[in-house]
Design a protein around this motif. Structure first.
Motif, PDB file in Angstrom:
ATOM      1  N   ALA A 147       0.857  -1.191   0.000  1.00 49.83           N
ATOM      2  CA  ALA A 147       0.000   0.000   0.000  1.00 49.83           C
ATOM      3  C   ALA A 147       0.889   1.236   0.000  1.00 49.83           C
ATOM      4  N   ASP A 148       0.341   2.390   0.299  1.00 49.07           N
ATOM      5  CA  ASP A 148       1.100   3.628   0.289  1.00 49.07           C
ATOM      6  C   ASP A 148       2.136   3.669   1.405  1.00 49.07           C
ATOM      7  N   ARG A 153      -1.521  -4.213   3.024  1.00 47.49           N
ATOM      8  CA  ARG A 153      -2.927  -4.428   3.327  1.00 47.49           C
ATOM      9  C   ARG A 153      -3.340  -5.807   2.848  1.00 47.49           C
ATOM     10  N   LEU A 154      -4.384  -6.343   3.451  1.00 42.61           N
ATOM     11  CA  LEU A 154      -4.899  -7.642   3.061  1.00 42.61           C
ATOM     12  C   LEU A 154      -6.012  -7.459   2.034  1.00 42.61           C
ATOM     13  N   VAL A 155      -5.955  -8.275   0.991  1.00 43.26           N
ATOM     14  CA  VAL A 155      -6.960  -8.233  -0.074  1.00 43.26           C
ATOM     15  C   VAL A 155      -7.541  -9.625  -0.233  1.00 43.26           C
ATOM     16  N   LEU A 156      -8.863  -9.716  -0.235  1.00 42.68           N
ATOM     17  CA  LEU A 156      -9.523 -11.005  -0.406  1.00 42.68           C
ATOM     18  C   LEU A 156      -9.500 -11.381  -1.883  1.00 42.68           C
TER      19      LEU A 156
END
Length: 219
Positions: A147-148, A153-156
């Protein structure tokens, strides 16, 4: 459990007065956790305090023993557990008291696919954890993405049987039960404490009135 990382924790929806949640959490626990983990300080018979009959406990929640009075132990051989996971899975009787409900809630929602890990899974709260994601069929597969500003971050990537909100509720019921299991008398003790405080307040008022009555003629 080994020390986890410094990930931000989400608030767990703990409500020890919600017996339906506790019943669902107990079912999730025996179906998915008790295969490897024990809860030796908890007996099946205590589940009757959640509104379950002995028949319901015996028919739906007992898979490793035939006696309702037995502790909730696993049949996993310690040698096999150490061989598979690097260490024997710990007893979870007091995990909610030692780790905290928010930690467990975030941990059970923080698994992501990691080809470099032995189990194929890693965790944002407990990096390099040996435990696989036992609820992946319900949550699906998450991937860790950049991420920035160097954050992640977690993404499904592959949805599971439950939508994200339903999975969070599913885990919330499990955490709710783990909190209950760590201290089954907690809710009752709080109720008793409230009654005692109420009694002391009433007694204090009566004492003040009696003092004024006894000393009203004394100058």
């Amino acid at each position: 459990l080994a020390a986890g990382g410094g990930a931000a924790l989400d608030k767990a929806p703990v409500n020890l007065h919600d017996k339906m949640s506790l019943q669902r959490g107990a079912q999730i626990f025996v179906n998915h956790c008790l295969n490897c983990h024990s809860a030796s300080a908890m007996r099946y018979s205590k589940l009757s305090e959640l509104g379950l009959s002995e028949g319901q406990i015996r028919d739906n929640l007992m898979f490793a023993t035939d006696k309702v009075g037995d502790p909730m132990t696993t049949t996993l051989d310690p040698k096999e557990g150490k061989s598979w996971f690097g260490v024997m899975p710990p007893d979870l009787s007091l995990v909610a008291r030692s780790r905290g409900a928010d930690w467990i809630y975030t941990y059970m929602r923080g698994f992501y696919r990691d080809p470099a890990a032995k189990s194929g899974w890693n965790n944002t709260v407990f990096p390099n954890v040996g435990m696989p994601h036992v609820l992946w069929e319900y949550q699906g597969s998450q991937h860790l993405q950049a991420a920035d500003k160097g954050a992640t971050r977690l993404v499904l990537a592959d949805p599971g049987k439950l939508p994200p909100a339903e999975y969070d509720k599913y885990v919330g019921d499990l955490v709710n039960y783990l909190v209950y299991m760590g201290e089954p008398a907690r809710a009752k003790r709080v109720q008793i404490g409230i009654v005692v405080i109420f009694f002391l307040v009433i007694f204090f008022v009566i004492t003040v009135l009696l003092k004024k009555e006894y000393w009203k003629d004394v100058r």
